[in-house]
Design a protein around this motif. Structure first.
Motif, PDB file in Angstrom:
ATOM      1  N   VAL A 165      12.911  -7.163   5.387  1.00 34.40           N
ATOM      2  CA  VAL A 165      12.240  -5.869   5.550  1.00 34.40           C
ATOM      3  C   VAL A 165      10.749  -6.107   5.340  1.00 34.40           C
ATOM      4  N   PRO A 166       9.913  -5.745   6.320  1.00 38.26           N
ATOM      5  CA  PRO A 166       8.475  -6.041   6.219  1.00 38.26           C
ATOM      6  C   PRO A 166       7.769  -5.142   5.208  1.00 38.26           C
ATOM      7  N   VAL A 167       7.613  -5.675   4.021  1.00 38.84           N
ATOM      8  CA  VAL A 167       6.966  -4.973   2.911  1.00 38.84           C
ATOM      9  C   VAL A 167       5.746  -5.802   2.513  1.00 38.84           C
ATOM     10  N   PRO A 168       4.595  -5.174   2.296  1.00 40.48           N
ATOM     11  CA  PRO A 168       3.404  -5.959   1.930  1.00 40.48           C
ATOM     12  C   PRO A 168       3.639  -6.857   0.715  1.00 40.48           C
ATOM     13  N   GLU A 169       3.131  -8.078   0.811  1.00 42.97           N
ATOM     14  CA  GLU A 169       3.238  -9.041  -0.285  1.00 42.97           C
ATOM     15  C   GLU A 169       2.247  -8.673  -1.390  1.00 42.97           C
ATOM     16  N   ILE A 170       2.685  -8.768  -2.631  1.00 43.33           N
ATOM     17  CA  ILE A 170       1.828  -8.464  -3.774  1.00 43.33           C
ATOM     18  C   ILE A 170       1.124  -9.736  -4.240  1.00 43.33           C
ATOM     19  N   PHE A 171      -0.202  -9.645  -4.385  1.00 35.66           N
ATOM     20  CA  PHE A 171      -1.001 -10.775  -4.875  1.00 35.66           C
ATOM     21  C   PHE A 171      -1.350 -10.637  -6.352  1.00 35.66           C
ATOM     22  N   GLY A 172      -1.389  -9.395  -6.828  1.00 41.28           N
ATOM     23  CA  GLY A 172      -1.742  -9.175  -8.223  1.00 41.28           C
ATOM     24  C   GLY A 172      -1.981  -7.708  -8.504  1.00 41.28           C
ATOM     25  N   TRP A 173      -2.236  -7.407  -9.769  1.00 46.74           N
ATOM     26  CA  TRP A 173      -2.597  -6.039 -10.155  1.00 46.74           C
ATOM     27  C   TRP A 173      -3.388  -6.062 -11.449  1.00 46.74           C
ATOM     28  N   THR A 174      -4.076  -4.976 -11.688  1.00 46.70           N
ATOM     29  CA  THR A 174      -4.815  -4.840 -12.939  1.00 46.70           C
ATOM     30  C   THR A 174      -5.061  -3.364 -13.212  1.00 46.70           C
ATOM     31  N   GLU A 175      -5.483  -3.078 -14.437  1.00 46.13           N
ATOM     32  CA  GLU A 175      -5.864  -1.726 -14.824  1.00 46.13           C
ATOM     33  C   GLU A 175      -7.302  -1.765 -15.337  1.00 46.13           C
ATOM     34  N   ASP A 176      -8.087  -0.773 -14.945  1.00 44.50           N
ATOM     35  CA  ASP A 176      -9.497  -0.768 -15.322  1.00 44.50           C
ATOM     36  C   ASP A 176     -10.012   0.663 -15.362  1.00 44.50           C
ATOM     37  N   GLU A 177     -10.544   1.058 -16.513  1.00 41.96           N
ATOM     38  CA  GLU A 177     -11.170   2.371 -16.697  1.00 41.96           C
ATOM     39  C   GLU A 177     -10.272   3.514 -16.211  1.00 41.96           C
ATOM     40  N   GLY A 178      -8.993   3.429 -16.570  1.00 44.55           N
ATOM     41  CA  GLY A 178      -8.059   4.501 -16.260  1.00 44.55           C
ATOM     42  C   GLY A 178      -7.467   4.467 -14.871  1.00 44.55           C
ATOM     43  N   GLN A 179      -7.794   3.442 -14.107  1.00 50.20           N
ATOM     44  CA  GLN A 179      -7.247   3.302 -12.760  1.00 50.20           C
ATOM     45  C   GLN A 179      -6.433   2.012 -12.650  1.00 50.20           C
ATOM     46  N   THR A 180      -5.372   2.074 -11.864  1.00 47.23           N
ATOM     47  CA  THR A 180      -4.550   0.896 -11.581  1.00 47.23           C
ATOM     48  C   THR A 180      -4.910   0.366 -10.196  1.00 47.23           C
ATOM     49  N   PHE A 181      -5.035  -0.946 -10.087  1.00 46.95           N
ATOM     50  CA  PHE A 181      -5.381  -1.610  -8.830  1.00 46.95           C
ATOM     51  C   PHE A 181      -4.227  -2.519  -8.420  1.00 46.95           C
ATOM     52  N   ILE A 182      -3.735  -2.334  -7.196  1.00 48.91           N
ATOM     53  CA  ILE A 182      -2.685  -3.194  -6.645  1.00 48.91           C
ATOM     54  C   ILE A 182      -3.268  -3.949  -5.455  1.00 48.91           C
ATOM     55  N   TYR A 183      -3.222  -5.276  -5.530  1.00 53.00           N
ATOM     56  CA  TYR A 183      -3.749  -6.151  -4.484  1.00 53.00           C
ATOM     57  C   TYR A 183      -2.572  -6.645  -3.642  1.00 53.00           C
ATOM     58  N   MET A 184      -2.617  -6.384  -2.340  1.00 50.06           N
ATOM     59  CA  MET A 184      -1.479  -6.750  -1.492  1.00 50.06           C
ATOM     60  C   MET A 184      -1.934  -7.184  -0.112  1.00 50.06           C
ATOM     61  N   SER A 185      -0.993  -7.699   0.662  1.00 50.32           N
ATOM     62  CA  SER A 185      -1.320  -8.206   1.993  1.00 50.32           C
ATOM     63  C   SER A 185      -1.621  -7.068   2.958  1.00 50.32           C
ATOM     64  N   LEU A 186      -2.553  -7.318   3.846  1.00 53.22           N
ATOM     65  CA  LEU A 186      -2.945  -6.358   4.876  1.00 53.22           C
ATOM     66  C   LEU A 186      -2.120  -6.621   6.128  1.00 53.22           C
ATOM     67  N   ALA A 187      -1.350  -5.624   6.551  1.00 52.04           N
ATOM     68  CA  ALA A 187      -0.519  -5.772   7.749  1.00 52.04           C
ATOM     69  C   ALA A 187      -1.378  -5.579   8.997  1.00 52.04           C
ATOM     70  N   GLU A 188      -1.205  -6.459   9.963  1.00 53.35           N
ATOM     71  CA  GLU A 188      -1.950  -6.352  11.212  1.00 53.35           C
ATOM     72  C   GLU A 188      -1.310  -5.283  12.087  1.00 53.35           C
ATOM     73  N   GLY A 189      -2.103  -4.336  12.541  1.00 55.00           N
ATOM     74  CA  GLY A 189      -1.581  -3.287  13.401  1.00 55.00           C
ATOM     75  C   GLY A 189      -2.181  -1.944  13.051  1.00 55.00           C
ATOM     76  N   ASP A 190      -1.497  -0.895  13.473  1.00 53.06           N
ATOM     77  CA  ASP A 190      -1.966   0.464  13.237  1.00 53.06           C
ATOM     78  C   ASP A 190      -0.772   1.315  12.842  1.00 53.06           C
ATOM     79  N   THR A 191      -1.060   2.499  12.302  1.00 52.76           N
ATOM     80  CA  THR A 191       0.047   3.360  11.890  1.00 52.76           C
ATOM     81  C   THR A 191       0.759   3.920  13.118  1.00 52.76           C
ATOM     82  N   LEU A 192       2.025   4.205  12.935  1.00 54.55           N
ATOM     83  CA  LEU A 192       2.805   4.817  14.011  1.00 54.55           C
ATOM     84  C   LEU A 192       2.207   6.161  14.406  1.00 54.55           C
ATOM     85  N   SER A 193       1.688   6.889  13.444  1.00 51.42           N
ATOM     86  CA  SER A 193       1.095   8.191  13.760  1.00 51.42           C
ATOM     87  C   SER A 193      -0.127   8.042  14.666  1.00 51.42           C
ATOM     88  N   ASN A 194      -0.944   7.024  14.431  1.00 50.18           N
ATOM     89  CA  ASN A 194      -2.136   6.816  15.271  1.00 50.18           C
ATOM     90  C   ASN A 194      -1.772   6.386  16.686  1.00 50.18           C
TER      91      ASN A 194
END
Length: 281
Positions: A79-108
């Motif tokens: 199942v094509p799910v973005p790959e996770i590279f890492g994550w962190t928390e900073d100043e009350g926000q959570t950051f998730i680093y993941m792979s960028l899928a090539e293409g466009d949204t189905l809606s677009n």
């Protein structure tokens, strides 16, 4: 910052390290988009040169990243799910680093696709949903909730602490439905559910005969009664700036039943809808 050295980002040596939260915020602000200042849910930051997208905000949870990692591992990349590279928390926000899928949204892409292309994508999505539903809970340890027995993050229940659970045990469906006031047969399977399966969250590949490149935004995913995915996908209205009302009607009535098994209106959909409306959601 937690990073995964075996991920493709590091194995391919795209950069010595992931960009810092400060760097990500600065890139977002630089776009000039006023939403970049949104603390809870700013737009994701895409860095094509690194094959990277960063989703962040106060409303973002590490559970989403853990869910994607579980799906990639348990389903062996089928199942094509973005790959996770890492994550962190900073100043009350959570950051998730993941792979960028090539293409466009189905809606677009929707208006430019032929009926045959739309059907092919829906058939592929049906296969992917069925793969996700091969995931099983231990029958001695059933529950309704997010990954690893965490509370549900569904938009319809997240602001009602008495409805988020987790609901544990063999009668989890009955507990959940009683809490919600949903009067549907309790003999309903519990399945792993994306829970926001809409065209903006489906990335398709470029070209005349596109394939599903990624299913994104697993923030609300978890273990739910089997009817939940269809009911919610049928009811949710996408902002018409991104997906016209006419396109949404077409999606709901013609194409959604190709992806998810439809449910009986009288015994399932209408009781579910009554719950949503009665809670003022």
């Amino acid at each position: 910052m937690k990073t995964f050295s075996k991920s493709s980002f590091f194995m391919e040596r795209r950069a010595p390290s992931l960009p810092s939260p400060a760097d990500i915020r600065a890139l977002n602000v630089k776009t000039g988009n006023a939403s970049a200042w949104n603390f809870n849910s700013p737009p994701p930051v895409m860095i094509p040169s690194l094959g990277l997208v960063v989703k962040y905000g106060a409303s973002v949870s590490i559970v989403e990243a853990e869910t994607q990692m579980m799906l990639r591992e348990q389903l062996h990349g089928r199942v094509p799910v973005p790959e996770i590279f890492g994550w962190t928390e900073d100043e009350g926000q959570t950051f998730i680093y993941m792979s960028l899928a090539e293409g466009d949204t189905l809606s677009n892409r929707w208006d430019d696709l032929s009926d045959d292309a739309r059907r092919a994508i829906c058939e592929e999505l049906n296969e992917l949903v069925n793969l996700v539903r091969t995931l099983e809970q231990d029958p001695r340890d059933m529950y309704i909730g997010s990954l690893s027995k965490r509370p549900l993050n569904d938009i319809f229940v997240m602001h009602h602490p008495d409805l988020t659970g987790p609901f544990l045990g063999g009668d989890a469906v009955e507990q959940f439905q009683n809490a919600c006031g949903i009067y549907i047969d309790i003999d309903t399977p519990v399945v792993f559910t994306h829970n926001d399966l809409l065209p903006p969250n489906i990335i398709i590949s470029p070209g005349a005969n596109p394939k599903v490149a990624a299913i994104i935004d697993w923030a609300q995913a978890g273990w739910y009664p089997a009817y939940w995915e269809y009911c919610k996908a049928r009811w949710i209205r996408v902002n018409p700036r991104y997906f016209s009302d006419a396109a949404q009607d077409d999606w709901r009535n013609k194409y959604l039943p190709m992806i998810l098994d439809s449910v009986d209106d009288e015994t399932i959909y209408h009781p579910w809808l009554y719950f949503v409306l009665s809670k003022g959601i």
